[in-house]
Design a protein around this motif. Structure first.
Motif, short mmCIF file in Angstrom:
data_model
loop_
_atom_site.label_atom_id
_atom_site.label_comp_id
_atom_site.label_asym_id
_atom_site.label_seq_id
_atom_site.Cartn_x
_atom_site.Cartn_y
_atom_site.Cartn_z
N ALA A 5 0.85 -1.20 0.00
CA ALA A 5 0.00 0.00 0.00
C ALA A 5 0.87 1.24 0.00
CB ALA A 5 -0.89 0.00 1.24
N PRO A 6 0.86 1.99 -1.04
CA PRO A 6 0.25 1.71 -2.33
C PRO A 6 1.19 0.93 -3.24
CG PRO A 6 1.26 3.85 -2.38
CD PRO A 6 1.54 3.28 -1.02
N LEU A 7 0.62 0.46 -4.33
CA LEU A 7 1.40 -0.21 -5.35
C LEU A 7 2.38 0.80 -5.97
CD1 LEU A 7 1.54 -2.99 -6.78
CD2 LEU A 7 -0.01 -2.05 -8.49
N THR A 8 3.62 0.39 -6.15
CA THR A 8 4.62 1.27 -6.77
C THR A 8 5.42 0.50 -7.81
OG1 THR A 8 6.27 0.65 -5.13
CG2 THR A 8 4.94 2.60 -4.63
N GLY A 9 6.24 1.23 -8.54
CA GLY A 9 7.16 0.60 -9.47
C GLY A 9 6.60 0.36 -10.85
N VAL A 10 7.22 -0.61 -11.55
CA VAL A 10 6.84 -0.93 -12.93
C VAL A 10 5.90 -2.14 -12.90
CG1 VAL A 10 7.67 -1.61 -15.21
CG2 VAL A 10 9.04 -0.05 -13.80
N VAL A 11 4.71 -1.94 -13.42
CA VAL A 11 3.67 -2.98 -13.39
C VAL A 11 3.16 -3.19 -14.82
CG1 VAL A 11 1.48 -3.70 -12.34
CG2 VAL A 11 3.00 -2.14 -11.10
N PRO A 12 3.81 -4.00 -15.62
CA PRO A 12 3.39 -4.11 -17.02
C PRO A 12 2.01 -4.73 -17.17
CG PRO A 12 5.57 -5.10 -16.67
CD PRO A 12 4.98 -4.83 -15.32
N PRO A 13 1.24 -4.21 -18.13
CA PRO A 13 0.00 -4.86 -18.51
C PRO A 13 0.40 -6.01 -19.43
CG PRO A 13 0.31 -2.91 -19.86
CD PRO A 13 1.50 -3.00 -18.94
N VAL A 14 0.16 -7.23 -19.00
CA VAL A 14 0.74 -8.40 -19.66
C VAL A 14 -0.03 -8.77 -20.92
CG1 VAL A 14 1.46 -10.80 -19.30
CG2 VAL A 14 1.38 -9.21 -17.36
N CYS A 15 0.66 -8.83 -22.06
CA CYS A 15 0.04 -9.30 -23.29
C CYS A 15 -0.48 -10.73 -23.10
CB CYS A 15 1.06 -9.31 -24.44
SG CYS A 15 1.39 -7.68 -25.13
N THR A 16 -1.47 -11.10 -23.88
CA THR A 16 -2.01 -12.46 -23.84
C THR A 16 -1.59 -13.19 -25.11
OG1 THR A 16 -3.91 -11.66 -22.58
CG2 THR A 16 -4.08 -13.85 -23.57
N PRO A 17 -0.56 -14.01 -25.05
CA PRO A 17 -0.13 -14.75 -26.26
C PRO A 17 -1.24 -15.71 -26.70
CG PRO A 17 1.52 -14.88 -24.50
CD PRO A 17 0.29 -14.31 -23.90
N LEU A 18 -1.44 -15.79 -28.00
CA LEU A 18 -2.46 -16.68 -28.56
C LEU A 18 -1.80 -17.67 -29.51
CD1 LEU A 18 -5.29 -14.09 -29.40
CD2 LEU A 18 -5.08 -15.52 -27.35
N THR A 19 -2.42 -18.83 -29.64
CA THR A 19 -1.98 -19.79 -30.65
C THR A 19 -2.52 -19.34 -32.01
OG1 THR A 19 -3.97 -21.10 -30.39
CG2 THR A 19 -2.12 -21.64 -28.93
N PRO A 20 -2.07 -19.96 -33.09
CA PRO A 20 -2.59 -19.55 -34.41
C PRO A 20 -4.11 -19.68 -34.51
CG PRO A 20 -0.62 -20.90 -34.67
CD PRO A 20 -0.97 -20.94 -33.21
N ASP A 21 -4.72 -20.59 -33.75
CA ASP A 21 -6.19 -20.66 -33.79
C ASP A 21 -6.82 -19.88 -32.64
OD1 ASP A 21 -5.22 -22.44 -31.98
OD2 ASP A 21 -6.62 -24.05 -32.48
N GLY A 205 5.37 13.01 -9.20
CA GLY A 205 4.94 12.31 -8.00
C GLY A 205 4.20 11.01 -8.18
N ALA A 206 4.14 10.46 -9.41
CA ALA A 206 3.45 9.19 -9.61
C ALA A 206 4.11 8.09 -8.78
CB ALA A 206 3.49 8.79 -11.08
N ASP A 207 3.29 7.13 -8.36
CA ASP A 207 3.81 6.00 -7.59
C ASP A 207 4.36 4.89 -8.49
OD1 ASP A 207 3.02 6.74 -4.76
OD2 ASP A 207 1.12 6.98 -5.81
N GLY A 208 3.76 4.75 -9.65
CA GLY A 208 4.20 3.66 -10.50
C GLY A 208 3.76 3.85 -11.93
N VAL A 209 4.16 2.91 -12.78
CA VAL A 209 3.91 3.03 -14.21
C VAL A 209 3.46 1.69 -14.76
CG1 VAL A 209 5.61 4.87 -14.39
CG2 VAL A 209 6.31 2.53 -14.83
N VAL A 210 2.55 1.74 -15.74
CA VAL A 210 1.94 0.54 -16.32
C VAL A 210 2.07 0.63 -17.84
CG1 VAL A 210 -0.16 -0.89 -16.29
CG2 VAL A 210 0.27 0.69 -14.41
N PRO A 211 3.29 0.47 -18.36
CA PRO A 211 3.52 0.73 -19.78
C PRO A 211 3.36 -0.53 -20.62
CG PRO A 211 5.60 0.64 -18.56
CD PRO A 211 4.53 0.20 -17.62
N GLY A 212 2.47 -0.48 -21.61
CA GLY A 212 2.28 -1.62 -22.50
C GLY A 212 3.58 -2.03 -23.18
N LEU A 213 4.38 -1.03 -23.53
CA LEU A 213 5.64 -1.32 -24.22
C LEU A 213 6.62 -2.10 -23.35
CD1 LEU A 213 7.28 -0.76 -26.86
CD2 LEU A 213 8.13 1.31 -25.77
N ALA A 214 6.38 -2.13 -22.03
CA ALA A 214 7.27 -2.89 -21.15
C ALA A 214 7.19 -4.39 -21.43
CB ALA A 214 6.94 -2.61 -19.68
#
Lengths: 308, 308, 308, 308
Positions: A5-21, A205-214
């Motif tokens: 409390a609170p959440l800090t640091g780098v928190v990536p939004p995790v991609c969802t890998p898919l199979t070809p189907d 002053g942000a506590d953390g970051v959620v970068p898709g590019l991460a």
């Protein structure tokens, strides 16, 4: 692992890998988690926009949360998105992701329906009242077509409804109002989802970051975060600018042929595929896949950033 | 009952009555169906925007479709909305509603995600390819923030992907382009969802109408439809203007206190409650209920229209 | 005074004081110029949005430019907005303001008409081809309903069409793209119009700032600018946060009674009136004036910031 | 010629022919007026959106009004647009066009600035208070980014501020509310600017029509109007559908190359040029001209409609 409390640091939004189907590719998802954890990130966020949550069936959402929770095994907190149109549907997702072990949930304003600030507030209060884990508001007007007013976020934070904000609005002035206004609330964390202004957000002053590019370059964002925390703004800016250059891979997909989601998510997954992290770059239907030429363009961005 | 080709007449989007604790009120729903069937409507549309589909859980959606299908017992066709963000999630709803007996499905463009016309076309093609029943496109830019271009609708109609259009865009010129352009396609039906210009839509060639206000006054819309079909435009206009006056009940809810969905759906359900059709006027969370004063205002509109 | 290349520092968009009968109040305008120059600003920008250019007649615009140019007497450069719908009308304003002595012009994308990036580029090229002074692009999507793409700005900068950008879009990531992309162009200046993130903009490389609130507190913005330039980011942030607090005076006007322009411009002018800089807080028609209570609210913000 | 009360019939928004160097082509303008008057139109509207008013300098606007007023010589009323951002600037145009002999003025909501319904009302009241001729409200949200609420129009009509409405919003339901609500106001005229639903608008009670396409085919719109007035709805619909087909010429311009204004105004002027009414198809800067292929496409539409 309970949320700090609170959440800090780098928190990536995790991609969802898919199979070809277009099934969830569990081994690739585990490798992606390892790729992120090894780089030193501080938390994981599943089922967000970058995770293609809008495209995953309920069964697939369940599989993603279970896979990531069990694979991280408490080494770091796992947040889960509960993206749906309104309160009753969101509450069903809350039950699912918390049963699967999510440490916090990330909740947008209602969408599809024509809503009102009073209804948005009521939505967050009702969801928080029924959630066994902390609630983080997800401000993403490009998707839900409503901007969360800073005053509303702060009111809900002061009342203990919200444990944080993930701001993907691009409105740094509004984000700053939340950051400054929540300083007296020790349990509240302000996270930015804007990958191109991480240094700016941390400086104010942000506590953390959620970068898709991460997903593509977690080491870069961990390095950037640490330089900012150390007050080494000059070298932070250099790292941020390198990452801005890398982000331009999201322009590889031809806008005459595909939407912005296809282009951005397609580029991230293509990069993960080219880097050997996941087995297949497929995105969910009805997104348009990158062509061979567009894939080569992504490869050039990776090479230019020293990632291949 | 299989869909006639094309669907014509008055096809109300059926409200979903709720109990005070927001569960589907099955007896009230059956009474509402009887209220509509008795008035002589030509079909029913469940799980649309007026049905609060965006607020119903999957379990509730299933209960609604099963209730209406079994209660109509083949007396008239039942269309079902499959409202969700993208193709994979929509396909789950397609499986549910067709298993429950829906005679046709009503499909919007993708939403939440930033989409592209090519992706919208792909979405409809994929859904139609997996649906055992005809697909009707649902053009509702106020909810999905994309307008279906007339050219795209006509292309999909010509290819047999779409069996019809429900147009809730308010753009009569675009609707006319679809009506005129689909004249050579005998299986295609063009339906308007705009309750205030039903006479205009029928005059320019619409096949049918899907007016939310028909929950409250189905006799009025059946009368209006028949007068238009008989070419009695003068008396049709008088009936339409009476219904326009009645529709102003959707302004009873104070816009400083609630959104447009709360106001419109709240007024319809309050009217159905006051008319004795349903047992409770509750709308789903997080919508704001009408106050006592606002309820009295709805009552006055009903009285003014001779409905109480 | 010819424009330095590029323009840097604090360049306030100068309010236009009006008399009670809505005529330009020349003595007050001169005092306002003195108030700004004395504080140490680096340039002045007349006839921008904060100057109520959209409300001033051509005669009044001429009077403003002449008054400010003659009163500054070459002590610092004067930029002038040439805000109008399309190229031919803008060119008329270019002729007027340059005849009156403006050192540079500030040009928006076309508005009112439904435009295209190719037409926006053509507009800037035609205006620059006919302007005797440097052209600065004014990115203000809240007014013109088009966002200037960073790529377009950079292309025009590289071709020598643009000498700078005044970015009032609030999109810091897009601004950063212009800042980084124009580093090799020594004559190009990137200025931010966002008064709440001046420190962020300067940290990532902006050349200057154009804050409307600097009318009220020019000393604050000069101090902030100098701290940023000195790399004293901690004390810069403190000053910026103080100014963010002061900016909240723009919320004094009741949004149920007036638009955002009335509220913001009304607050700035009321503050200047209360501080004794101008004789009357009137804004142009059809804006709604602040009430007595709202005026007291502005006074409290001034007192809180130590400005009364 | 003083305005009849209310204005009725076909009132084309007159294109402004330009020479190759973008000067008003007075002889062509006179021929265009003759072309319209000969066809039997009931009034003329100069300086509207179709007239490229947004692109004309004040001098050019004056020349247009004087030319049309003197050439019509009182044979039919001439309305003039006074399109500008706010009240003081609009009032300057009111003085000019009424000095030049306009019989009525057409006024939009304020634009560029962020406005409020109370300010819009104040704007119309102030303009009407200073105008020697009747004021017609111009509802064109695609240009000004505000929709005039029906209730506001009716309130101003009841107070004698407005003598009419020109509705170019495409919202037929809102237009109907004004038509029905103003029935007791004998001096008020409701005109539609939507060229594709003229029959619908007249059927529900519109007083007149202001179709841009009537520049190209005034005989068609006069015929359509007369059939509607005669209650010959079947043949009216056939004529309307022919005109809808002709209107598709506005799609000749490639949207990848130009904006919607360039495409529509370019098509109208090209058609007038091909029909021999005007000497040059040029549109004002920064619009993109139609290519040779696009011009041929317009020619085909004319041929298809029997106009060449």
């Amino acid at each position: 692992m309970p949320l700090s409390a609170p959440l800090t640091g780098v928190v990536p939004p995790v991609c969802t890998p898919l199979t070809p189907d277009r099934e969830v590719d569990v081994p690739s998802l585990r490798r992606l988690v390892d790729h992120l954890v090894t780089a030193g990130v501080d938390g994981l966020f599943v089922l967000g926009s970058t995770s293609e949550a809008a495209y995953l069936t309920d069964r697939q959402r369940g599989l993603v949360t279970e896979t990531v929770v069990s694979h991280t095994a408490g080494r770091l907190p796992v947040l889960a998105g509960v993206i749906d149109m309104t309160t009753p549907r969101v509450l069903d997702h809350v039950a699912s992701v918390t049963a699967a072990g999510a440490d916090g949930i990330v909740v947008t304003a209602p969408f599809y329906t024509r809503t009102h600030p009073a209804e948005i507030a009521r939505h967050f209060r009702l969801v928080a009242g029924r959630s066994p884990v902390p609630v983080i508001a997800y401000d993403i007007p490009s998707a839900v077509h409503t901007k969360l007013p800073a005053g509303l976020v702060l009111e809900l934070a002061a009342d203990g409804v919200l444990a944080g904000l993930k701001d993907s609005s691009g409105d740094l002035a509004g984000f700053r109002e939340v950051v400054v206004g929540s300083r007296g609330l020790p349990g509240f964390g302000a996270l930015t989802g804007s990958e191109l202004t991480v240094d700016s957000a941390l400086a104010l002053g942000a506590d953390g970051v959620v970068p898709g590019l991460a997903n593509v370059d977690p080491d870069g964002y961990v390095r950037l975060y640490r330089r900012c925390r150390a007050g080494d703004w000059e070298r932070a800016r250099a790292e941020q600018e390198r990452l801005c250059g890398l982000f331009r891979m999201t322009g590889a997909g031809d806008p005459a042929r595909m939407g912005a989601s296809s282009a951005a998510l397609g580029a991230f997954k293509t990069a993960l595929y080219l880097r050997g992290v996941i087995d297949c770059p497929a995105t969910a239907e009805p997104q348009v896949p990158l062509s061979e030429t567009e894939t080569e363009c992504v490869a050039k961005f990776l090479a230019g950033a020293g990632l291949m």
